[in-house]
Scaffold this active site. Structure first.
Site, PDB file in Angstrom:
ATOM      1  N   ARG A  30      -5.687  64.109 -19.918  1.00 61.95           N
ATOM      2  CA  ARG A  30      -6.443  63.122 -19.112  1.00 61.95           C
ATOM      3  C   ARG A  30      -7.106  63.733 -17.881  1.00 61.95           C
ATOM      4  O   ARG A  30      -7.417  63.047 -16.916  1.00 61.95           O
ATOM      5  CB  ARG A  30      -5.567  61.944 -18.686  1.00 61.95           C
ATOM      6  N   LYS A  71     -21.940  65.889 -15.393  1.00 60.67           N
ATOM      7  CA  LYS A  71     -22.173  65.353 -16.740  1.00 60.67           C
ATOM      8  C   LYS A  71     -21.592  66.332 -17.747  1.00 60.67           C
ATOM      9  O   LYS A  71     -21.897  67.525 -17.719  1.00 60.67           O
ATOM     10  CB  LYS A  71     -23.673  65.191 -17.004  1.00 60.67           C
ATOM     11  N   GLU A 102     -36.527  72.912 -16.066  1.00 63.71           N
ATOM     12  CA  GLU A 102     -35.708  72.005 -15.241  1.00 63.71           C
ATOM     13  C   GLU A 102     -35.965  72.241 -13.745  1.00 63.71           C
ATOM     14  O   GLU A 102     -35.785  71.340 -12.941  1.00 63.71           O
ATOM     15  CB  GLU A 102     -34.217  72.181 -15.564  1.00 63.71           C
ATOM     16  N   LYS A 125     -30.625  68.196  -6.621  1.00 64.11           N
ATOM     17  CA  LYS A 125     -29.641  67.605  -7.542  1.00 64.11           C
ATOM     18  C   LYS A 125     -28.468  67.023  -6.760  1.00 64.11           C
ATOM     19  O   LYS A 125     -27.982  65.922  -7.062  1.00 64.11           O
ATOM     20  CB  LYS A 125     -29.158  68.680  -8.519  1.00 64.11           C
ATOM     21  N   GLU A 182     -25.219  57.455 -12.587  1.00 65.21           N
ATOM     22  CA  GLU A 182     -26.544  57.137 -13.145  1.00 65.21           C
ATOM     23  C   GLU A 182     -26.775  55.649 -13.369  1.00 65.21           C
ATOM     24  O   GLU A 182     -27.073  55.194 -14.465  1.00 65.21           O
ATOM     25  CB  GLU A 182     -26.761  57.914 -14.454  1.00 65.21           C
ATOM     26  N   ARG A 220     -30.400  58.537 -10.336  1.00 69.24           N
ATOM     27  CA  ARG A 220     -30.104  59.761 -11.093  1.00 69.24           C
ATOM     28  C   ARG A 220     -30.896  59.819 -12.399  1.00 69.24           C
ATOM     29  O   ARG A 220     -31.215  60.898 -12.899  1.00 69.24           O
ATOM     30  CB  ARG A 220     -28.598  59.875 -11.360  1.00 69.24           C
ATOM     31  N   ASN A 240     -34.012  62.544 -15.648  1.00 69.27           N
ATOM     32  CA  ASN A 240     -34.271  62.599 -17.095  1.00 69.27           C
ATOM     33  C   ASN A 240     -35.765  62.599 -17.409  1.00 69.27           C
ATOM     34  O   ASN A 240     -36.159  62.291 -18.532  1.00 69.27           O
ATOM     35  CB  ASN A 240     -33.593  61.417 -17.798  1.00 69.27           C
ATOM     36  N   HIS A 276     -36.929  63.673 -20.753  1.00 71.14           N
ATOM     37  CA  HIS A 276     -35.752  63.883 -21.601  1.00 71.14           C
ATOM     38  C   HIS A 276     -35.672  62.909 -22.774  1.00 71.14           C
ATOM     39  O   HIS A 276     -35.086  63.236 -23.798  1.00 71.14           O
ATOM     40  CB  HIS A 276     -34.462  63.809 -20.772  1.00 71.14           C
ATOM     41  N   HIS A 327     -35.151  64.855 -25.948  1.00 75.79           N
ATOM     42  CA  HIS A 327     -33.935  64.738 -26.771  1.00 75.79           C
ATOM     43  C   HIS A 327     -34.291  64.371 -28.212  1.00 75.79           C
ATOM     44  O   HIS A 327     -33.643  64.839 -29.158  1.00 75.79           O
ATOM     45  CB  HIS A 327     -32.999  63.671 -26.185  1.00 75.79           C
ATOM     46  N   HIS A 337     -33.381  73.360 -25.348  1.00 72.37           N
ATOM     47  CA  HIS A 337     -33.405  72.121 -24.555  1.00 72.37           C
ATOM     48  C   HIS A 337     -34.534  72.145 -23.516  1.00 72.37           C
ATOM     49  O   HIS A 337     -35.317  71.203 -23.403  1.00 72.37           O
ATOM     50  CB  HIS A 337     -32.048  71.921 -23.871  1.00 72.37           C
TER      51      HIS A 337
HETATM   52  N1  GLY Z   1     -29.412  66.638 -16.161  1.00 79.26           N
HETATM   53  C1  GLY Z   1     -29.576  65.378 -15.558  1.00 79.26           C
HETATM   54  C2  GLY Z   1     -28.395  64.924 -14.777  1.00 79.26           C
HETATM   55  O1  GLY Z   1     -27.474  65.680 -14.552  1.00 79.26           O
HETATM   56  O2  GLY Z   1     -28.357  63.802 -14.355  1.00 79.26           O
END
Ligand code: GLY
Length: 387
Positions: free
Chosen positions: A123, A145, A187, A229, A239, A243, A247, A250, A254, A268
């Site tokens: 956990r 993330k 990025e 960031k 998010e 946040r 994206n 993305h 994706h 990516h």
């Molecule tokens: N890569 C986008 C984020 O970490 O929110």
């Protein structure tokens, strides 16, 4: 250069990001003193085992009770249920306990996978990110993330789980293949496109220096990206709003990655580069930004050596319908509506769930290109380093 230390201020989960050169050779300065008597697991991939070895030796010298290095195959395909099971079972059979310490040494794939394993092991076991790619240093190692890919799409299984430190040694970028470096650059450019036109201007002037690994330029780009960031994650860790701006490109990207099959055909960051151009194109078709902005973004990414259209990816075989189907499964879908990051101009992005599907389809169709007009394969021939 002096080591830069940025703090991500998340109350009890606050941690530091260390950015500098030669950090791995003095790891004892950055890892917890209490590593003594703890079992340590270093998760890495075949391409960067030398850095994992350095981490392993540092932990041993600091008195860890045991150190195990787990080496995974490189590539997006490793971010899978089977890798998660393999790593988890290995750790459980080799002395994992709640006091263990896990290091993720590698790029975004290893960081996401190792972080996810750390979050579910007992956990939650402490972990430290040691990003060795540009993409991981500027984005994926920061902000907590973690996750894996499934047949249904990218990162659909995962958790928010913050590391206890991020150690970004920019010297590790020297061993990074050029294609991976450029993919990470997408990025970096993203931060300028979302919220900082001055930074994008700086990149237009200095991006080539970043990609040639001129130390001052790389250090500035990594620090600037991590600062952006950090502020975003502090404001919206899970998010719920802001946040999601990170994206940009993305949702499209994706879908392209899923269509390409996570096998190295499309990295990516390359998918993000194409996706960001699509996001600008979509915004332009919606009357939000000018066509000059679209051309400006596409030109800069192309100058750097990134693909900007799906048609430029030789061997990518997909359709508008297939891509739309993947996009519908995106985590950002709200009440059945796809949510996009759109732009008013370079440096000003926002979220919208109100995007006409026919325009999305038109943008996808345009990016997929038209064989008869000779757009297919153009990027590959122009950038022969892509192989
Ligand atoms: N890569 C986008 C984020 O970490 O929110």
């Amino acid at each position: 250069m002096n080591t830069k230390i940025l703090t991500i201020d998340l109350d009890t989960r606050a941690y530091d990001i260390f950015i500098g050169t030669g950090l791995l050779s003095r790891l004892q300065d950055f890892i917890p003193d209490d590593v003594k008597k703890r079992s340590v697991f270093v998760i890495t991939d075949e391409n960067v085992t030398q850095y994992a070895q350095t981490v392993s030796e540092a932990a041993t010298n600091l008195g860890a009770s045991k150190v195990e290095v787990i080496v995974m195959p490189p590539g997006e395909g490793t971010k899978s249920f089977s890798s998660m099971q393999k790593i988890s079972e290995f750790m459980l059979s080799n002395g994992l306990n709640r006091n263990s310490l896990i290091f993720a040494v590698g790029g975004g794939v290893i960081g996401d996978l190792a972080g996810f394993c750390a979050s579910i092991a007992m956990r939650g076991v402490e972990f430290i990110q040691v990003p060795t790619t540009l993409l991981a240093q500027v984005d994926s190692s920061v902000g907590g993330k973690t996750g894996i890919n499934t047949a249904q799409g990218k990162n659909l299984i995962g958790s928010f789980y913050q590391p206890s430190a991020v150690i970004a040694d920019i010297e590790t970028l020297k061993t990074l293949p050029k294609r991976e470096l450029l993919a990470g650059y997408a990025e970096v450019a993203k931060y300028g496109l979302i919220q900082d036109e001055e930074f994008f201007k700086w990149l237009e002037q200095n991006g080539a220096r970043v990609c040639s690994l001129e130390q001052d330029a790389v250090a500035y780009a990594v620090e600037k990206s991590c600062r952006a960031k950090a502020l975003t994650v502090e404001a919206d860790e899970k998010e719920h709003g802001r946040r999601a701006l990170l994206n940009l490109g993305h949702t499209f990207g994706h879908a392209l990655e899923a269509a390409a099959g996570y096998n190295g055909l499309l990295l990516h960051g390359e998918a993000v580069a194409i996706g960001m151009v699509m996001a600008f194109e979509l915004s332009s078709r919606m009357g939000l930004c000018s066509n000059d902005d679209v051309e400006r973004v596409e030109k800069h990414l192309q100058d750097i050596g990134l693909p900007t259209r799906a048609a430029y990816i030789d061997g990518l075989s997909t359709t508008v319908d297939d891509l739309i189907e993947v996009m519908r499964r995106d985590k950002k879908v709200v009440s059945g509506n796809m949510v996009f990051v759109l732009v008013n101009r370079v440096g000003e992005a926002f979220l919208s769930a109100d995007v006409p599907e026919d325009l999305v389809r038109a943008v996808l169709k345009d990016s997929l290109g038209d064989e008869e007009k000779g757009t297919k394969g153009k990027w590959k021939s122009k950038f022969s380093s892509h192989s």
